[in-house]
Write a protein that holds these residues in place. Structure first.
Motif, PDB file in Angstrom:
ATOM      1  N   THR A  66       0.859  -1.180   0.000  1.00  0.00           N
ATOM      2  CA  THR A  66       0.000   0.000   0.000  1.00  0.00           C
ATOM      3  C   THR A  66       0.897   1.233   0.000  1.00  0.00           C
ATOM      4  O   THR A  66       2.072   1.162   0.376  1.00  0.00           O
ATOM      5  N   ASN A  79      -6.872  -4.513   6.480  1.00  0.00           N
ATOM      6  CA  ASN A  79      -7.191  -4.135   5.102  1.00  0.00           C
ATOM      7  C   ASN A  79      -8.664  -4.252   4.719  1.00  0.00           C
ATOM      8  O   ASN A  79      -9.020  -3.989   3.574  1.00  0.00           O
TER       9      ASN A  79
ATOM     10  N   THR D  13     -15.782  -4.761   3.531  1.00  0.00           N
ATOM     11  CA  THR D  13     -15.488  -3.502   2.862  1.00  0.00           C
ATOM     12  C   THR D  13     -13.975  -3.410   2.708  1.00  0.00           C
ATOM     13  O   THR D  13     -13.253  -3.022   3.621  1.00  0.00           O
ATOM     14  N   LYS D  15     -10.412  -2.159   1.100  1.00  0.00           N
ATOM     15  CA  LYS D  15      -9.857  -0.930   0.550  1.00  0.00           C
ATOM     16  C   LYS D  15      -9.393  -1.137  -0.891  1.00  0.00           C
ATOM     17  O   LYS D  15      -9.673  -0.353  -1.759  1.00  0.00           O
ATOM     18  N   ASN D  16      -8.647  -2.237  -1.109  1.00  0.00           N
ATOM     19  CA  ASN D  16      -8.031  -2.439  -2.412  1.00  0.00           C
ATOM     20  C   ASN D  16      -9.069  -2.821  -3.466  1.00  0.00           C
ATOM     21  O   ASN D  16      -9.815  -3.775  -3.306  1.00  0.00           O
ATOM     22  N   GLU D  17      -9.080  -2.080  -4.579  1.00  0.00           N
ATOM     23  CA  GLU D  17     -10.099  -2.259  -5.616  1.00  0.00           C
ATOM     24  C   GLU D  17     -10.105  -3.647  -6.230  1.00  0.00           C
ATOM     25  O   GLU D  17     -11.160  -4.242  -6.444  1.00  0.00           O
ATOM     26  N   ARG D  18      -8.921  -4.148  -6.548  1.00  0.00           N
ATOM     27  CA  ARG D  18      -8.880  -5.449  -7.187  1.00  0.00           C
ATOM     28  C   ARG D  18      -9.347  -6.567  -6.254  1.00  0.00           C
ATOM     29  O   ARG D  18     -10.039  -7.486  -6.661  1.00  0.00           O
ATOM     30  N   ARG D  20     -11.487  -6.209  -3.980  1.00  0.00           N
ATOM     31  CA  ARG D  20     -12.916  -6.018  -3.805  1.00  0.00           C
ATOM     32  C   ARG D  20     -13.743  -6.898  -4.751  1.00  0.00           C
ATOM     33  O   ARG D  20     -14.845  -7.323  -4.433  1.00  0.00           O
ATOM     34  N   GLY D  21     -13.225  -7.178  -5.929  1.00  0.00           N
ATOM     35  CA  GLY D  21     -13.966  -7.964  -6.893  1.00  0.00           C
ATOM     36  C   GLY D  21     -13.850  -9.471  -6.722  1.00  0.00           C
ATOM     37  O   GLY D  21     -14.397 -10.228  -7.510  1.00  0.00           O
ATOM     38  N   THR D  22     -13.152  -9.914  -5.687  1.00  0.00           N
ATOM     39  CA  THR D  22     -12.888 -11.352  -5.550  1.00  0.00           C
ATOM     40  C   THR D  22     -13.759 -11.987  -4.460  1.00  0.00           C
ATOM     41  O   THR D  22     -14.322 -11.296  -3.622  1.00  0.00           O
ATOM     42  N   THR D  72      -1.274  -6.524  -4.238  1.00  0.00           N
ATOM     43  CA  THR D  72      -2.381  -6.268  -3.307  1.00  0.00           C
ATOM     44  C   THR D  72      -1.985  -6.777  -1.922  1.00  0.00           C
ATOM     45  O   THR D  72      -1.138  -7.661  -1.796  1.00  0.00           O
TER      46      THR D  72
END
Lengths: 96, 96, 96, 96, 96
Positions: A66, A79, D13, D15-18, D20-22, D72
């Motif tokens: 990060t 995280n 929730t 933080k990391n966008e990628r 988030r999709g998993t 990540t």
């Protein structure tokens, strides 16, 4: 990642400047229902978590992926804040 | 990071030149009140900590994210002296 | 690093050529007085340690921060021979 | 890698966008017959595993050796679904 | 590295192509005489080891320091077959 309960915060004289500006949360790993088990550890907060929250913590070199923790001597980060846990088809924890 | 109590120091014939110039502190992980639990380990001192201090230690590759320990076979550093621990809204430890 | 006692040596058919030329010491972590506790592990010797010596071992990627172990599948090295351990102001171990 | 049973899923929730999709699977390490032992942990799903599946999980920096998890703050992935386990010449587990 | 006994093999639907072509051995850490203790784990075979063999396994990023495992989500390899173990001057194990 570990499922952990945030139980407190520590104020410390940290050498690294960037770490100095972060919240250092005291966490305890939980079982799959959110009940604390095991020894406490300290993780850098990335998600504005608070005492009582159930969170995910990343460990080892994962903790430095990060902008805040890159190249710092940090080995644990909070995280994610857990919204709910579903085990064997049942909701065993839901954030209130 | 782990919450640890510095319990002593070791003098050792270290191969790596840079490590040779550092203080090697014997630490023991504590619970969330500062009471030692578990086995001892040795960490390179980055913050001029002393015996009796409650500290944070960083482990694994985190321990090499400093000028002193970069590229050395070191896997643990003392990276902060703990000022106080607050658990569930109460101060459970304060540096004296 | 861990405080460990060298309890023996292993001869093994190692794939990696550079590792093949090294001494593979069997170590056991000790408590802060040098008494072995826990399970054995094998570390590449960097300091010409022998059976009975009290040593420091570095683990994980730390173990590859040397010319001998760089880029090899090694995860533990003996990186120092302990001369003495001082705990709470008392010498609890001294190399004889 | 650890042999683990997928026991559930967590919604968080992140933080990391990628990340988030998993799918974030709750896993428990098993013994060599597939019986859960030990504490739960959360791993990013790479193989479309489901609750009840016996899987292999990779830990530490291994968890970031994929397109999804690269860079990540992830320290565990489900990287295989176990078809069968053969111990001492006998099939002790077979996927149904 | 850990001293481990190969107790079996697992067939699994692995995502990573290179890992797919390897033997995935089920190992259990042993004590210093070769007696299994602790939980099983799975390691990629680099040395053509078989069930019953006593081996050394490398863990963490060490496991990816080979042509086969480079850049794969693998965290354990069998990197040596143990020929003999000598503890406190006595041969406690010899490969038959």
């Amino acid at each position: 990642m570990l499922i952990a309960r945030v139980i407190g915060e520590t104020i410390a004289t940290v050498k690294n400047e960037r770490v100095r500006g972060t919240k250092l949360l005291i966490c305890r790993q939980t079982d799959h229902t959110g009940k604390p088990i095991g020894k406490p550890y300290v993780a850098v907060d990335l998600v504005d978590a608070g005492v009582g929250d159930l969170v995910l913590t990343g460990h080892g070199s994962a903790a430095r992926q990060t902008h805040i923790t890159k190249d710092t001597p940090v080995d644990a980060v909070v995280n994610a804040v857990i919204d709910h846990l579903e085990v064997d088809g049942e909701i065993v924890f839901r954030k209130t």
